[in-house]
Design an enzyme around this catalytic site. Sequence first.
Site, mmCIF file in Angstrom:
data_model
loop_
_atom_site.group_PDB
_atom_site.id
_atom_site.type_symbol
_atom_site.label_atom_id
_atom_site.label_comp_id
_atom_site.label_asym_id
_atom_site.label_seq_id
_atom_site.Cartn_x
_atom_site.Cartn_y
_atom_site.Cartn_z
ATOM 1 N N ARG A 22 0.856 -1.203 0.000
ATOM 2 C CA ARG A 22 0.000 0.000 0.000
ATOM 3 C C ARG A 22 0.881 1.237 0.000
ATOM 4 O O ARG A 22 1.985 1.219 0.536
ATOM 5 C CB ARG A 22 -0.861 -0.029 1.261
ATOM 6 C CG ARG A 22 -1.796 1.134 1.442
ATOM 7 C CD ARG A 22 -2.679 0.962 2.684
ATOM 8 N NE ARG A 22 -3.596 -0.150 2.487
ATOM 9 C CZ ARG A 22 -3.827 -1.119 3.382
ATOM 10 N NH1 ARG A 22 -3.208 -1.105 4.542
ATOM 11 N NH2 ARG A 22 -4.669 -2.096 3.122
ATOM 12 N N ASP A 102 5.030 -4.367 6.249
ATOM 13 C CA ASP A 102 3.790 -4.530 7.002
ATOM 14 C C ASP A 102 3.656 -6.004 7.389
ATOM 15 O O ASP A 102 3.664 -6.868 6.513
ATOM 16 C CB ASP A 102 2.611 -4.083 6.130
ATOM 17 C CG ASP A 102 1.283 -4.195 6.841
ATOM 18 O OD1 ASP A 102 0.843 -5.343 7.070
ATOM 19 O OD2 ASP A 102 0.686 -3.166 7.156
ATOM 20 N N ASP A 104 1.026 -7.484 8.810
ATOM 21 C CA ASP A 104 -0.368 -7.922 8.843
ATOM 22 C C ASP A 104 -1.150 -7.489 10.076
ATOM 23 O O ASP A 104 -2.243 -6.945 9.938
ATOM 24 C CB ASP A 104 -0.487 -9.452 8.710
ATOM 25 C CG ASP A 104 0.417 -10.020 7.639
ATOM 26 O OD1 ASP A 104 0.368 -9.529 6.500
ATOM 27 O OD2 ASP A 104 1.193 -10.947 7.952
ATOM 28 N N ASP A 106 -2.715 -5.520 13.119
ATOM 29 C CA ASP A 106 -3.003 -4.117 13.391
ATOM 30 C C ASP A 106 -3.722 -4.037 14.721
ATOM 31 O O ASP A 106 -4.435 -4.962 15.115
ATOM 32 C CB ASP A 106 -3.913 -3.530 12.301
ATOM 33 C CG ASP A 106 -3.311 -3.672 10.917
ATOM 34 O OD1 ASP A 106 -2.295 -3.009 10.661
ATOM 35 O OD2 ASP A 106 -3.847 -4.440 10.101
ATOM 36 N N GLU A 122 -4.817 -13.309 8.793
ATOM 37 C CA GLU A 122 -3.899 -12.897 7.737
ATOM 38 C C GLU A 122 -2.449 -13.089 8.195
ATOM 39 O O GLU A 122 -1.603 -13.557 7.425
ATOM 40 C CB GLU A 122 -4.159 -11.429 7.383
ATOM 41 C CG GLU A 122 -3.340 -10.921 6.230
ATOM 42 C CD GLU A 122 -3.566 -9.435 5.936
ATOM 43 O OE1 GLU A 122 -2.894 -8.932 5.026
ATOM 44 O OE2 GLU A 122 -4.374 -8.776 6.627
#
Length: 178
Positions: A22, A102, A104, A106, A122
């Site tokens: 992203r 990242d 995964d 959060d 994930e």
Amino acid sequence: MSPAPGTTIRIESFKHDHSFHRSWDKTTLIHTSDAVLIGGNDRVKVTESDGREWRTREPAICTFGRGQWFNTIAMIRDDGIYYYCNIGSPFSLKGNLLSYIDYDLDVKVYPDLTYSILDEEEFALHSRQMNYPPQVTERVRQAVQEVIDWVQARRGPFQNGFVERWYERYLLVRVDEG
């Protein structure tokens, strides 16, 4: 040497296998130091790995601690400040490009400072698919706990008034992000 406050940077995140995840088109740096980099943005274009593009809906203050395995995006909404804490590798800043991996997981933190951990499935899937080394998996788990500890202690971006102060500074230094 970090770019000066008022500089516009691009933020990109990747996955462990170095595939693009992203990007956030424009973030205005508000503060840089040996410990932290703080930026702000509002209605910026976000591009996903599948090419889909969208714009953020509200102003946000982003905090990247040097050497930290998480970063925070504090979204300023009418009903309070919501935090999205990305668990990821420490960031790299080269020129006007900030990047990180990242991992995964959060942590979403609500205005009342309750929280939820997102994307456990994930993380488990990618951990197997991309063969996350045990030390990475352990570091990711530690980072989740560190975020929770910071929230409970009202530390860093979770301090009373932190986001508001930096948002005021952002309004003074920002460049047109249209």
